[in-house]
Motif scaffolding. Structure first.
Motif: not given
Length: 365
Positions: A120, A122-125, A265, A268, A299, A301, A350, A352
């Motif tokens: 797992r 993070r979308k905006d790390h 998921e 999130a 968030d 991913v 979620i 990617v």
């Protein structure tokens, strides 16, 4: 040079208890031993049980009642974090552990063969790191440039240890320029060490830990600083390699990875419900503080392809091997890519990235 070791954990009695209940469960399976490059079995024999240390997934599963009709039994263990999982793995008291990226590497270095079975990110790390640096109220630290000569909490078996060493390297310091104080980051050990003056700096979990630390001690001069740019956002499920030799457990792990992804998921996509059910009603945070913590979590991913994650692990292995005098190894060895596609397929909202060249059944390198 840092000497790696497994910390004694505060929950030693729990591990001992689990070890007693685990007696015989890791004996050789009645049937043939499953090879680590064989396709994962899909049929789960009646009576198959997994002992799982994954408290967050446990709470989501129980909240939604997903544990009522599972094709295998789960014994939830209140064990999380690298040192605790390492001790439980050593005692053969745990089938599945949940942690950040460093504990599986550390397990290899202390002689416990493990495999990572879910990843797992993070979308905006960049804006939502997993950790930040807590600064003691009287440390006299205004920026990272002030770290020379300071006492810094250090846990070699956890990602917090890498955060510390990466921070020193980024500001041109070595381990000799500071005093590293070996402490496990369990419970309130790090916040207490900061306010007592035992250490000047300690990596704290961004979110709950940093919020509570600042709420309680900012008035006394406590603060939190961001560590230099560095990806600290990889978390995973991992198991002892020998567990995967049991066809029944391997089949149950296949199902659990999907359940774990479904829980990630759900968190999130149901943030308000998770905020109220867990942080407000269970953890006792105010609605405002709970909202802050949920936002700070960012968030999640789930990558369809583990190539990037393997590269992140290789970077950590190479860096820590050099810093700690450990033997370098190929990161791909600790990823069981038979599980690679499962989580993303179970959590499409979620997931990617492109799918790997092969899907489920892809063998280990």
């Amino acid at each position: 040079m840092i000497r790696l070791k497994a910390f004694p954990i505060l929950a030693a009695a729990l591990v001992a208890s689990l070890a007693l209940t685990a007696c015989g469960k890791d004996a050789a399976p009645a049937g043939p031993k499953l090879a680590l490059d064989a396709p994962l079995p899909e049929t789960i024999p009646a009576g198959t049980k997994l002992v799982i240390g994954d408290p967050t997934t446990q709470r989501v599963v129980e909240l939604n009642g997903w544990d009522k009709d599972l094709p295998f039994q789960i014994e939830w263990a209140q064990i999380s974090g690298g040192p605790a999982v390492t001790e439980a793995f050593h005692a053969k008291a745990l089938d599945v552990g949940s942690a950040a990226n460093i504990p599986p590497i550390h397990a290899i270095w202390v002689g416990i063969p493990v495999k990572m079975i879910a990843v797992r990110l993070r979308k905006d790390h960049v804006n939502f790191p997993l950790f930040e640096l807590g600064i003691a109220p009287k440390a006299g630290i205004k920026s990272l440039a002030d770290l020379r000569g300071k006492k810094i909490a250090y846990s070699p078996g956890q990602v917090q240890g890498e955060v510390v060493l990466r921070t020193l390297a980024a500001v041109g310091l070595t381990q000799k320029d500071v005093t590293l104080v070996e402490l496990p980051s369990t419970g309130d050990v790090y916040p207490n060490a900061l306010v007592s003056g035992l250490v000047d700096v300690a990596p704290l979990g961004a979110g709950v830990a940093t919020k509570r630390y600042l709420d309680n001690y900012a008035r006394d001069g406590a603060q939190v600083l961001r560590h230099p740019p560095y990806r600290d956002d990889l978390t995973n499920l991992y198991v002892r390699a020998e567990t995967l030799h049991d066809p029944a457990k391997a089949a149950a792990l296949r199902a659990y990875v999907k359940l774990w992804a479904r829980a990630v998921e759900w968190q999130a996509t149901h943030k308000a419900e998770w905020r109220d059910a867990y942080y407000v009603r269970q953890e006792g945070l105010s609605p405002e503080d709970a909202e802050f913590v949920v936002r700070a979590a960012g968030d999640p991913v789930i990558p369809r392809d583990w190539t990037e994650a393997i590269g992140m692990q290789q970077s950590s292995i190479d860096f820590l091997a050099k810093e700690g005098g450990q033997k370098r190894f190929d990161a791909a060895e600790i990823f069981d890519r038979r599980f690679e596609a499962l989580a993303a397929e179970a959590a499409p909202k979620i997931a990617v990235g492109p799918a790997p060249a092969q899907t489920e059944g892809k063998t280990n390198p």
